[in-house]
Design an enzyme around this catalytic site. Structure first.
Site: not given
Length: 317
Positions: A21, A204, A54, A215, A207, A281
């Site tokens: 994705w 999924w 996606y 971030k 993070l 990811g």
């Protein structure tokens, strides 16, 4: 690399699955995609996850798989979301599921998909119709196993009851959001089904859209990050005072231990025996390397206790 069986099936997948994705076919060009996927395989990753919705991810990943031994790969894809304005080009009807599988096979350039998932529950299609379709696809050899994503406990119980009643192949896995920040749904609704039905778990957003990797933890959402480029809904879901405060505590612990935040977050999931695979990811080769390092990192008892203190859930530890 660590490998685990998916639920009670005979299918073994690497603890890390590379997800498609917003990266393959979008952020990454073909050269970088091939480099990342081939290195992942060299390091023992055999599981790769994508979906029809996606964007160009299936096609980009299909091209990147060239030169690899297909028999050694575990490919998963999904269907449910609208693919066009056509009234039948959505949901989990027999017509749409069969068309979706055929289209995914073409885009991935493969003869079969190892694990095919219902991307959401379809309230407008009889559950028996959906499950019978997946059962037929398994018998046809188009897919090997099927599963679900973001289904409730009640919906999953209904599915197992239909399978038992009709003799259909049951789902082997639920792909659910699970991370240090988002725990209650899995721990309260999904994990009890592992004991009752042998349901596996792939998680999924481990993070939390980058929050647990450090971030967007200060005054504003940073440009060119997932939360700044995707949608206001995604930003609002993750970037709130409660989540940021907990992630800032993780950052403090990370600095004290001199271990990256993402390593701590992924290691916490990898050591959970109720997790079969973690979908990560990968937007760069460096990010892949960092994720691979997390698998080998062992949390000591003190660090685990600190993490569970910071990220308390409703479930008792």
């Amino acid at each position: 690399m660590k490998y685990r069986k998916i639920g009670q099936s005979g299918l073994s997948a690497s603890i890390l699955s590379v997800g498609g994705w917003k990266n393959f076919g979008e952020r990454l060009n073909d050269t970088d995609s091939k480099r990342i996927i081939h290195h992942a395989v060299e390091q023992g990753i055999n599981s790769f996850d994508t979906a029809d919705v996606y964007g160009n991810a299936e096609e980009a990943m299909g091209r990147a798989f060239k030169g690899l031994d297909r028999n050694k790969l575990v490919l998963s894809s999904k269907c449910y979301w609208p693919m066009s304005d056509d009234v039948n080009d959505r949901g989990l009807s027999r017509k749409h599921v069969r068309a979706s599988v055929e289209n995914s096979l073409k885009r991935l350039d493969t003869d079969y998909i190892d694990l095919y998932l219902c991307h959401r529950f379809d309230e407008h299609t009889p559950l028996r119709e959906t499950i019978r379709t997946f059962d037929d696809l398994i018998r046809d050899g188009k897919i090997l196993y099927w599963g679900t994503s973001a289904w409730t406990k009640e919906q999953l119980v209904q599915a197992f009851q239909v399978c038992e009643e009709m003799g259909y192949e049951p789902p082997i896995v639920e792909q659910a959001e699970y991370s240090l920040l988002v725990r209650d749904y899995v721990e309260q609704e999904i994990q009890p089904l592992r004991e009752q039905y042998g349901l596996g778990l792939m998680c999924w957003s481990p993070l939390a859209a980058g929050i647990l990797a450090g971030k967007n933890l200060d005054q504003h959402v940073q440009p060119n990050t997932l939360l700044s480029t995707y949608s206001p809904q995604l930003r609002d879901k993750y970037w709130n005072d409660g989540h940021v405060a907990k992630a800032q505590q993780l950052r403090t612990l990370s600095e004290k231990l001199d271990v990256p935040m993402a390593t701590l977050a992924l290691a916490w999931l990898a050591e959970n025996r109720k997790v079969d695979s973690i979908v990560v990811g990968v937007s760069s080769f460096e990010q892949l390397t960092a994720n691979l390092n997390a698998v080998d990192y062992a949390l000591d008892a003190t660090t685990k206790a600190q993490l569970n203190t910071i990220f308390q859930s409703s479930e008792k530890e």
